[in-house]
Motif scaffolding. Structure first.
Motif, mmCIF file in Angstrom:
data_model
loop_
_atom_site.group_PDB
_atom_site.id
_atom_site.type_symbol
_atom_site.label_atom_id
_atom_site.label_comp_id
_atom_site.label_asym_id
_atom_site.label_seq_id
_atom_site.Cartn_x
_atom_site.Cartn_y
_atom_site.Cartn_z
ATOM 1 N N LEU A 31 0.588 -1.122 0.062
ATOM 2 C CA LEU A 31 -0.014 0.010 -0.067
ATOM 3 C C LEU A 31 0.807 0.868 0.380
ATOM 4 O O LEU A 31 0.576 2.202 -1.234
ATOM 5 C CB LEU A 31 -1.299 -0.044 1.899
ATOM 6 N N SER A 32 1.818 1.143 0.442
ATOM 7 C CA SER A 32 2.799 2.359 0.902
ATOM 8 C C SER A 32 3.210 2.995 -0.412
ATOM 9 O O SER A 32 3.640 4.153 -1.468
ATOM 10 C CB SER A 32 3.852 2.397 1.543
ATOM 11 N N ILE A 33 4.015 1.806 -0.910
ATOM 12 C CA ILE A 33 4.862 1.764 -3.031
ATOM 13 C C ILE A 33 3.612 1.897 -3.843
ATOM 14 O O ILE A 33 3.614 2.961 -4.510
ATOM 15 C CB ILE A 33 4.675 0.138 -3.513
ATOM 16 N N VAL A 34 2.226 1.541 -3.480
ATOM 17 C CA VAL A 34 1.030 2.231 -4.486
ATOM 18 C C VAL A 34 0.519 3.505 -4.020
ATOM 19 O O VAL A 34 0.649 4.514 -4.959
ATOM 20 C CB VAL A 34 -0.220 1.205 -4.366
ATOM 21 N N LEU A 35 0.471 4.259 -2.952
ATOM 22 C CA LEU A 35 0.424 5.451 -2.266
ATOM 23 C C LEU A 35 1.728 7.027 -2.247
ATOM 24 O O LEU A 35 1.319 7.970 -3.678
ATOM 25 C CB LEU A 35 -0.124 5.777 -0.874
ATOM 26 N N GLY A 36 3.250 5.595 -3.178
ATOM 27 C CA GLY A 36 4.149 6.551 -3.301
ATOM 28 C C GLY A 36 4.095 6.696 -5.030
ATOM 29 O O GLY A 36 4.352 7.804 -5.480
ATOM 30 N N ALA A 37 3.756 5.472 -5.508
ATOM 31 C CA ALA A 37 3.472 6.109 -6.943
ATOM 32 C C ALA A 37 2.210 7.082 -7.744
ATOM 33 O O ALA A 37 2.626 7.571 -8.274
ATOM 34 C CB ALA A 37 2.916 5.289 -7.455
ATOM 35 N N PHE A 38 1.310 7.156 -6.279
ATOM 36 C CA PHE A 38 0.142 7.983 -6.486
ATOM 37 C C PHE A 38 1.112 9.805 -6.332
ATOM 38 O O PHE A 38 0.820 10.852 -7.087
ATOM 39 C CB PHE A 38 -0.814 7.877 -6.062
ATOM 40 N N ILE A 39 1.908 9.683 -5.294
ATOM 41 C CA ILE A 39 2.420 11.480 -4.752
ATOM 42 C C ILE A 39 3.685 11.758 -6.088
ATOM 43 O O ILE A 39 4.372 12.483 -5.146
ATOM 44 C CB ILE A 39 2.255 11.650 -3.519
ATOM 45 N N ASP A 40 3.653 10.641 -6.403
ATOM 46 C CA ASP A 40 5.399 10.401 -6.651
ATOM 47 C C ASP A 40 5.321 12.001 -8.338
ATOM 48 O O ASP A 40 6.399 12.548 -8.396
ATOM 49 C CB ASP A 40 5.424 9.488 -8.260
ATOM 50 N N GLN A 45 10.461 13.603 -3.483
ATOM 51 C CA GLN A 45 10.869 13.272 -2.289
ATOM 52 C C GLN A 45 10.707 12.625 -1.158
ATOM 53 O O GLN A 45 10.780 11.873 -0.835
ATOM 54 C CB GLN A 45 12.089 14.901 -1.146
ATOM 55 N N ASP A 46 8.869 13.270 -1.141
ATOM 56 C CA ASP A 46 8.497 12.491 -0.422
ATOM 57 C C ASP A 46 7.690 10.676 -1.013
ATOM 58 O O ASP A 46 7.594 9.549 -0.405
ATOM 59 C CB ASP A 46 7.236 12.808 0.097
ATOM 60 N N ALA A 47 7.787 10.978 -1.979
ATOM 61 C CA ALA A 47 7.750 9.616 -2.935
ATOM 62 C C ALA A 47 8.774 8.676 -2.900
ATOM 63 O O ALA A 47 8.881 7.763 -2.251
ATOM 64 C CB ALA A 47 7.169 9.951 -4.242
ATOM 65 N N GLY A 48 9.757 8.977 -2.495
ATOM 66 C CA GLY A 48 11.361 8.192 -2.061
ATOM 67 C C GLY A 48 10.492 7.459 -0.947
ATOM 68 O O GLY A 48 11.732 6.112 -1.220
ATOM 69 N N LEU A 49 10.801 8.192 -0.225
ATOM 70 C CA LEU A 49 10.321 7.919 1.347
ATOM 71 C C LEU A 49 9.476 6.783 1.878
ATOM 72 O O LEU A 49 9.781 5.499 1.830
ATOM 73 C CB LEU A 49 9.987 9.519 2.674
ATOM 74 N N PHE A 50 8.571 7.226 0.779
ATOM 75 C CA PHE A 50 7.030 5.711 0.079
ATOM 76 C C PHE A 50 7.795 4.829 -0.107
ATOM 77 O O PHE A 50 7.415 3.691 -0.072
ATOM 78 C CB PHE A 50 6.098 6.699 -0.105
ATOM 79 N N TYR A 51 8.429 4.604 -1.248
ATOM 80 C CA TYR A 51 8.761 3.586 -1.465
ATOM 81 C C TYR A 51 9.530 3.193 -1.189
ATOM 82 O O TYR A 51 10.182 1.655 -0.889
ATOM 83 C CB TYR A 51 9.780 4.237 -3.035
ATOM 84 N N ASN A 52 11.077 3.621 -0.702
ATOM 85 C CA ASN A 52 12.055 3.164 0.294
ATOM 86 C C ASN A 52 11.342 2.351 2.148
ATOM 87 O O ASN A 52 11.995 1.117 1.721
ATOM 88 C CB ASN A 52 13.198 3.913 0.809
ATOM 89 N N LEU A 53 10.307 2.759 1.911
ATOM 90 C CA LEU A 53 9.554 2.186 3.775
ATOM 91 C C LEU A 53 8.528 1.365 3.011
ATOM 92 O O LEU A 53 8.500 0.194 3.969
ATOM 93 C CB LEU A 53 8.806 3.632 4.559
ATOM 94 N N GLY A 54 8.543 1.533 2.038
ATOM 95 C CA GLY A 54 7.202 -0.034 1.880
ATOM 96 C C GLY A 54 8.327 -1.028 1.232
ATOM 97 O O GLY A 54 7.789 -2.477 1.136
ATOM 98 N N GLY A 55 9.443 -1.201 0.801
ATOM 99 C CA GLY A 55 10.384 -1.693 -0.071
ATOM 100 C C GLY A 55 10.454 -2.665 1.306
ATOM 101 O O GLY A 55 10.671 -4.034 1.251
ATOM 102 N N LEU A 56 10.537 -2.034 2.101
ATOM 103 C CA LEU A 56 11.327 -2.764 3.773
ATOM 104 C C LEU A 56 10.275 -3.110 4.338
ATOM 105 O O LEU A 56 10.553 -4.584 4.995
ATOM 106 C CB LEU A 56 12.109 -1.584 4.502
#
Length: 75
Positions: A31-40, A45-56
């Motif tokens: 869900l975090s990765i998908v939210l990162g894709a929407f705010i990309d 910069q915020d999207a990168g945080l979502f991608y990284n935390l979601g991936g972890l």
């Protein structure tokens, strides 16, 4: 005759917590990765945080699947 084998779960509280944490981490991470894709497009910069935390979180969930497969239920 059922197509899928029925799984009633475990009665061990420790294993139950691990099983719940697995699904929370995997679905929360996805869900975090998908939210990162929407705010990309607005805030890269915020999207990168979502991608990284979601991936972890997804990786942690997969590692817990391996850990859970090695744990045995004590009677």
């Amino acid at each position: 005759m059922a197509f899928f084998k029925k799984y009633n779960g475990t009665t061990n509280a420790r294993l139950l917590r691990v099983e719940r944490a697995i699904w929370v981490l995997i679905y929360g991470g996805l869900l975090s990765i998908v939210l990162g894709a929407f705010i990309d497009q607005q805030e890269a910069q915020d999207a990168g945080l979502f991608y990284n935390l979601g991936g972890l979180a997804v990786v942690a969930g997969v590692v817990l699947i391996y850990v859970r497969s090695r744990l045995r239920e004590e009677d």
